[in-house]
Design an enzyme around this catalytic site. Structure first.
Site, PDB file in Angstrom:
ATOM      1  N   TRP A 121       0.812  -1.214   0.000  1.00  0.00           N
ATOM      2  CA  TRP A 121       0.000   0.000   0.000  1.00  0.00           C
ATOM      3  C   TRP A 121       0.845   1.265   0.000  1.00  0.00           C
ATOM      4  CZ3 TRP A 121      -5.108   1.638   0.102  1.00  0.00           C
ATOM      5  CH2 TRP A 121      -5.321   2.949   0.551  1.00  0.00           C
ATOM      6  N   ASP A 124       0.122   9.212   0.611  1.00  0.00           N
ATOM      7  CA  ASP A 124       0.632  10.567   0.381  1.00  0.00           C
ATOM      8  C   ASP A 124       2.113  10.633   0.011  1.00  0.00           C
ATOM      9  OD1 ASP A 124      -1.828  10.807   1.530  1.00  0.00           O
ATOM     10  OD2 ASP A 124      -1.193  12.045   3.208  1.00  0.00           O
TER      11      ASP A 124
END
Length: 552
Positions: A121, A124
């Site tokens: 995963w 930002d």
């Protein structure tokens, strides 16, 4: 138990994340030199430091227990990056450099122009900076799965913003959040050079948290890197106390040197008495910070529309003007139904006060898949990336990774004082010869394309299809630019008003659509997971349409 013998160089580091059942061990000449005799039911981080060049036998029970593993050599990692390991039932597969690139490109669902992690995963962008000729991109990373979890900082380097070498994980959570049954970890922050040129990073640590929406504690830390920015050499907590009126959201520092005041400045995203806000701090030494007051406080309507706080604020100077960029977490626009939006204000910053030229917030992207943008100044330019993701449209299961970055964008101000975004100039170097779309139609290879429309745009329509199924549509109707994906049902409006003689550019890359119009003052970004490799394009326009197929 499975086993394989591998030759390792002196000083090699092996880092892995694993969970039970099973065990893993390393042996030299039949003697155990490192082991995890019983993996925990919770994910854990483990590392093996190989001391001398020789053959090592690795043994493991369950391949599925090894979640993410790589090795690196201190003397070569800056040039070669990491070597990825995959533990299987028949042995260990290792890939490095071009082998990693080839493996990633073999995934027909993975975009080719947009940065993505090898596995697991990503969200930002963090710590964006350029050192010498090398760009450093750090990012929020969960190494134990393809869903959001305890946060780390991943790291990659590039000399052209498109070809990336993957590096070791740079920051880890302060505590083992998995074992505690908690979330948290190394949240967002920025890269910074002090007055003496020393490179460092400021970031937020969310301490172990048990509720995603309230009651958590966030503190600010300073990380000083080791040689080559490969690992964090030291980490210091620099700010723990929140001002009155600030609850749990207290995050995402942006630090700079204020030459006029002769001090360091930092902004943080937060809320004040429930209103989303950006807080301003000052320091003489980067370690002791004092609260100077709010830099910006959102109008009360945002709280009423669900906004909980500002997150990922950015603050920078372009052409003598200061630009504040921020997202309002939890906010939904009541008119369009859009959420996950980024806004900008342009103005002046004097005497620690930000005075916008106009109180009206500029919407930076009308597509909801462009968020948490971070920029940095380099080479006389302001370069930015954003996380290209929407919580409402999750990636289908089965992919080895989740999350991409936007194209690198170059920021500027137009004559009206609007913040404009365009693909960074490095993108133009990827383009092949541009050709005209004749008779309003074109057959498409399975490759990215860059479509430009010039001339009158009213009534223009672009439709991309795969085997007859719609990939996406973009059009202009009554002066409104819009984009539509197969899953759109009309409940959310993805559109923006543009000038009558606006330009239009659409970049598509295996399900990613990035739209630039009106000189980059109007942008829209969408992520699609259906018909991601269109084979035909139909263009209706009163002007001219040209197309190119950039290749990274």
């Amino acid at each position: 138990m499975h086993a394989e013998t591998i030759e390792l160089e002196e000083g090699t580091r092996v880092e892995l994340w694993a969970r039970g059942p099973g065990a893993i061990r390393a042996l030299i000449d039949g003697v155990v030199v490192w082991q995890v005799p019983a993996l925990s039911e919770h994910p854990g981080y483990y590392k093996y430091h190989h001391r001398e060049a020789c053959a090592v036998t690795f043994e493991w029970d369950e391949p599925e227990s090894i979640l993410w593993v790589y090795s690196w050599e201190p003397g070569r990692v800056e040039d070669c990056g990491i070597t990825v390991w995959e533990f299987g039932a028949t042995g260990i597969t290792r890939r490095t450099g071009t082998e990693i690139d080839a493996w990633m490109r073999a995934d027909t669902k993975r975009p080719g122009l947009h940065f993505s992690p090898i596995r697991q995963w990503m969200n930002d962008p963090n710590g964006l900076c350029r050192i010498g000729e090398t760009w450093h991109l750090f990012y929020q990373f969960h190494p134990s799965g393809t869903d959001w979890g305890p946060m780390h900082w991943g790291h990659a380097v590039s000399t052209d913003l498109f070809h990336w070498t993957h590096m070791p994980v740079f920051l880890h959570p302060e505590q083992n959040c998995w074992q505690l049954g908690a979330t948290g970890g190394a949240f967002s922050g920025n890269a910074f050079r002090d007055r003496d040129g020393a490179q460092m990073f400021f970031y937020t640590e969310r301490l172990p948290a048990y509720d995603l929406f309230s009651g958590y504690r966030e503190i600010q830390k300073l990380a000083r890197p080791g040689r080559g920015l490969v690992t964090a050499e030291s980490i210091t907590t620099v700010l723990e106390t929140r001002p009155d009126g600030v609850e749990h959201d207290f995050r995402d520092p942006k630090v700079w040197w204020d030459a006029v005041r002769g001090e360091y400045r930092m902004i943080l995203g937060a809320s004040l008495d429930g209103d989303p806000a950006v807080l301003l701090y000052g320091s003489e030494n980067l370690l002791d910070w004092r609260y100077l007051g709010p830099l910006y406080r959102a109008p009360a309507r945002f709280r009423g529309e669900g906004a909980r706080a500002v997150e990922c604020p950015d603050f920078f100077e372009i052409d003598g003007k200061w630009v504040l960029v921020m997202g309002f977490v939890g906010h939904t626009d009541p008119v369009s139904g859009r959420h996950n939006l980024l806004y900008a204000l342009v103005g002046d910053f004097r005497d620690d006060r930000f005075v916008p030229d106009n109180d009206a917030l500029q919407l930076l992207d009308f597509g909801t898949d462009f968020y948490a943008m971070q920029s940095c100044a380099a080479d006389g330019r302001q370069i930015a990336f954003a996380w290209l993701f929407n919580w409402e449209d999750r990636k289908p299961p089965g992919s080895p990774y989740s999350g991409e970055m936007s194209l690198p964008r170059e920021l500027s101000l137009d004559a009206s004082g609007r913040l404009c975004m365009a693909p960074a100039r490095e993108f133009e170097a990827l383009a092949r010869e541009r050709g005209e779309v004749r008779d309003g139609a074109a057959a498409l290879p399975d490759a990215p394309f860059d479509l430009v429309l010039t001339g009158g745009l009213e009534g223009a329509r672009i439709t991309a299809t795969q085997a007859g199924g719609t990939s996406f549509e973009v059009g202009v109707t009554d002066g409104v630019l819009w984009v539509r994906l197969p899953q759109d049902d009309g409940r959310i409006r993805y559109d923006a008003r543009i000038a009558p003689e606006a330009d239009l550019r659409v970049v598509h890359d295996r399900g990613i659509i990035e739209i630039f119009a009106d000189g980059g003052a109007v942008c829209g970004t969408r992520r699609n997971y259906k018909h991601t490799s269109p084979d035909a394009l139909t263009v209706t326009t009163n002007g001219r349409a040209t197309i190119s197929h950039p290749e990274a």
